[in-house]
Enzyme design. Structure first.
Site, PDB file in Angstrom:
ATOM      1  CE  LYS A 146      -3.682   0.208   2.592  1.00  0.00           C
ATOM      2  NZ  LYS A 146      -4.431   0.194   3.887  1.00  0.00           N
TER       3      LYS A 146
HETATM    4  O1  G3P Z   1      -6.838   0.919   5.985  1.00  0.00           O
HETATM    5  C1  G3P Z   1      -7.033   2.210   5.536  1.00  0.00           C
HETATM    6  C2  G3P Z   1      -8.381   2.734   5.771  1.00  0.00           C
HETATM    7  O2  G3P Z   1      -9.237   1.670   5.958  1.00  0.00           O
HETATM    8  C3  G3P Z   1      -8.499   3.737   6.854  1.00  0.00           C
HETATM    9  O3  G3P Z   1      -9.673   3.529   7.504  1.00  0.00           O
HETATM   10  O4  G3P Z   1     -11.214   3.526   9.369  1.00  0.00           O
HETATM   11  O5  G3P Z   1      -8.910   4.426   9.722  1.00  0.00           O
HETATM   12  O6  G3P Z   1     -10.552   5.689   8.355  1.00  0.00           O
HETATM   13  P1  G3P Z   1     -10.109   4.357   8.832  1.00  0.00           P
END
Ligand code: G3P
Length: 221
Positions: A85
């Protein structure tokens, strides 16, 4: 539509792999920082549950092109079927272009606009990950961004898949599913919220009570 889990928690992965069809696991530095475990050991733990056939997405930390490449090659060496990523920045896009020449699988991440996603797709990213809830949190429209990005990739026949990420409620997931997105990644809490329903529990209890009252037993025969 592919359904991935956005967690590195072994118990959560085990529990949901056991009862659902899951197409992979995504992580980010925040998720991995919750356990004080070396990355290669965490990758081994996850692989033991999901097998090496299941895609696993792991993010780099550095922001400089050369360092991104170094970290990406390290992540790539950890296992088969691993996606590196990389956040979409100038150096990130340059790294994506370079890594694709080297045969590394890449997920472009931290995407807040359809144009970021388009450029990452042009650079060769296998997946582009727009952050639905984080876009909503800054008065944007996460569902609209995912819709536009999906349309753009489909319209120009780009092979990149949209991996919608960052969900904080089931309505966001439902809205994204309706547009025909290629894949989503969700937390275990969101995953459970998709199948749990209080009315289902009430109905089950009523069936059980009716049966017990009529036949005096608590099983079918
Ligand atoms: O893994 C990256 C993305 O899912 C970030 O998610 O839930 O931290 O906004 P969040």
């Amino acid at each position: 539509m592919e359904l991935l889990l956005d967690t590195a928690n072994i118990q959560e992965i085990k529990e949901l792999y056991d009862c659902l069809v899951i197409d992979g696991v995504t992580t980010n530095p925040t998720i991995l920082a919750k356990d004080n475990i070396k990355l290669e050991n965490k990758v081994k733990e996850i692989t033991a549950i999901t097998t090496e056939h299941t895609p696993l997405h792991v993010q780099i930390i550095s922001q400089d092109f050369q360092e991104i490449i170094k970290e990406a090659l390290y992540i790539h060496s950890l296992r088969n079927n691993i996606y590196v990523k990389i956040p979409v920045t100038k150096d990130g896009l340059k790294a994506i272009k370079e890594l694709k020449k080297l045969g590394v699988k890449v997920t472009a991440t931290a995407i807040f606009t359809a144009t970021q996603g388009f450029l990452a797709a042009k650079a060769g990213a296998d997946y582009v990950a727009p952050y639905v809830n984080r876009i909503d949190n800054i008065s944007g429209d996460g569902v609209a961004v995912v819709t536009q990005l999906t349309q753009i990739l489909n319209q120009y026949h780009l092979p990149t898949k949209v991996l919608a990420a960052s969900f904080k409620n089931v309505q966001q997931i439902y809205d994204i599913m309706k547009i025909g997105v290629h894949s989503i990644t969700i937390s275990s809490d969101m995953c459970k919220a998709m199948y749990q329903h209080p009315s289902t529990d009430v109905s089950i209890l009523q069936f059980y009570r009716d049966w017990e009252e009529a036949f005096g037993i608590t099983s079918l025969k």
